[in-house]
Design an enzyme around this catalytic site. Structure first.
Site, mmCIF file in Angstrom:
data_model
loop_
_atom_site.group_PDB
_atom_site.id
_atom_site.type_symbol
_atom_site.label_atom_id
_atom_site.label_comp_id
_atom_site.label_asym_id
_atom_site.label_seq_id
_atom_site.Cartn_x
_atom_site.Cartn_y
_atom_site.Cartn_z
ATOM 1 C CD GLU A 135 -2.892 -1.029 2.367
ATOM 2 O OE1 GLU A 135 -2.428 -0.533 3.417
ATOM 3 O OE2 GLU A 135 -3.927 -1.704 2.329
ATOM 4 C CG HIS A 365 1.292 -10.304 4.190
ATOM 5 N ND1 HIS A 365 1.900 -10.782 5.327
ATOM 6 C CD2 HIS A 365 0.609 -11.352 3.669
ATOM 7 C CE1 HIS A 365 1.613 -12.059 5.480
ATOM 8 N NE2 HIS A 365 0.821 -12.428 4.488
ATOM 9 C CB CYS A 366 0.650 -3.419 4.263
ATOM 10 S SG CYS A 366 0.876 -3.363 6.028
ATOM 11 C CD GLN A 367 -0.968 -8.530 -2.154
ATOM 12 O OE1 GLN A 367 -1.399 -9.401 -1.401
ATOM 13 N NE2 GLN A 367 -0.548 -8.795 -3.381
#
Ligand code: PLP
Length: 401
Positions: A135, A365-367
């Site tokens: 992100e 995972h902040c994807q």
């Protein structure tokens, strides 16, 4: 990117690796624990701890202000650190490039999006945004688009095309999408979930020589050789803390080639001098250890883990598949392996693994939004990790099948 012989993983590096592992106090103090979360932040070798201690006990002062010896030494330390970063990145023209220190990759990308990109783009220009990457490498570019729109400058955001099965960029589709108005392309060197090296030289070929490429190198600096000359990119943004420096460190390297000079706006105040001192020490340590050997070691461990997981029916591996089989053409996965259990929630799996001493990352995972919809467990490896740790992890995962 050079091929690594996965049939005979670099176990001849065993002695070298044991000597390096011994230099991580937090690792040697906890022989029953396995730290498998280096993609989140890396552990620090003794040399970095020593540099921090030495700085704070001999020179601690503010930079660029006083004229007494401690202040002068601190000012010099910051300037030398810029040169250190340039050398570490193989900068072929250091006299023209710039290094700006940040707290990490997120702040680096945000600074570029706020202070540089709006001055570079004109009405009708296009940018490519990697919508299934971290992100931190998506939101700032969308915010820049909004900021420009408020000024009456309308730019178009083109989502980076992906190959769904592998997590790679679709370089062919990117070449079709890119045109003369494609002026800025944000990419990631190594994907933080799929673990693949994203073949940046193919991105350059796809978008042509004139587009600015900004590289999120959070998962490559410190893990493998990173050469700005070879990659032919305009910006490199990385997290010092993932490259063994202190938390709250990072940098933006900017080539002086295209567009306006990168001059971060505003008065940033006192720099993180002790963090910058730790970054210089970390880069010295990594270079002496050999980033090529670190890459060979971690790629071999990741291949061993991937190969083991492939034989466990309960698990699905995300991203590219590396096989240890002789002649395997797949050379993409670096030291990150992400997987799901068909029946056990990833958060629960993280807890179960910690009860056996394994520290892994489990969630999304902040994807970015175009990435995975359900959580997974990520194992990320570094030079202190061992074959025995990987085999022990596989044995525990096998019992959960
Ligand atoms: N980009 C990638 C690919 C990452 O993996 C990360 C962190 O995990 C970031 C950006 C953000 O880095 P930081 O937390 O140091 O700002």
């Amino acid at each position: 990117m050079t091929d690594i012989d996965l049939t005979a993983p670099s176990w001849e590096l065993g002695e070298w690796q044991r000597a390096l592992r011994a230099q991580f106090p937090i690792i040697t103090a906890h022989p029953d624990l396995a730290y498998l979360d280096s993609a989140a932040t890396a552990q620090k070798p003794q040399a970095v701890l020593d540099a921090v201690h030495a700085y704070l006990t001999t020179s601690n002062a503010n930079a660029g202000r006083g004229t007494y010896p401690w202040a002068n030494r601190t000012t010099a330390l910051v300037e030398q650190a810029r040169e250190r970063v340039k050398r570490f990145l193989g900068d072929p023209a250091p006299e023209g490039s710039a290094v700006h220190f940040t707290s990490g990759t997120t702040e680096g990308l945000r600074t570029l999006a706020r202070d540089w990109l709006p001055h570079f783009l004109a009405d009708g220009d296009e940018i490519v945004v990697p919508v299934a990457d971290h992100e931190a490498n998506i939101a700032p570019w969308l915010e820049a688009q909004g900021q420009l729109a408020r000024q009456g400058v309308h730019i178009r955001v083109r989502p980076m095309p992906y190959q769904r099965a592998s997590g790679d960029y679709d370089h062919r589709a990117l070449a079709e999408l890119a045109g003369p108005r494609t002026r800025f392309v944000a990419v990631t060197h190594v994907h933080h979930v799929y673990g693949g090296d994203m073949n940046i030289h193919r991105v350059r070929r796809a978008v042509g020589p004139d587009a600015v490429i900004c590289l999120d190198a959070a998962q490559s600096v410190g893990h493998q050789p990173v050469s700005v000359a070879e990659l032919d990119v305009d910006f490199v943004v990385f997290s010092g803390h993932k490259a063994m420096a202190l938390p709250g460190t990072g940098a933006v390297w900017a080539r002086r080639a295209r567009g306006p000079r990168f001059t971060p706006g505003g008065w940033a105040g006192t720099p993180n001098t002790v963090g910058i001192a730790s970054l210089t020490a970390a880069l010295d340590w990594l270079e002496a250890a050999g980033t090529d050997r670190i890459e060979r070691w971690t790629v071999a461990l990741a291949a061993r883990l991937t190969e083991g997981l492939r034989h466990l029916d309960a698990y699905e591996i995300l991203g590219c598949q590396t096989s240890l089989a002789a002649g395997s053409p797949v050379q993409r996965r670096r030291g990150i392996v992400t997987f799901r259990h068909h029946a056990i929630d990833s958060g629960d799996l993280g807890f179960i693994l910690f009860s056996d001493g394994f520290m892994v990352r489990s969630d999304q995972h902040c994807q970015g939004g175009a990435g995975e919809r359900t959580g997974s467990v990520r194992v990320s490896l570094h030079v202190h990790n061992t074959v025995e740790e990987v085999d022990r992890l596989l044995a525990v995962l096998a019992t959960l099948g």
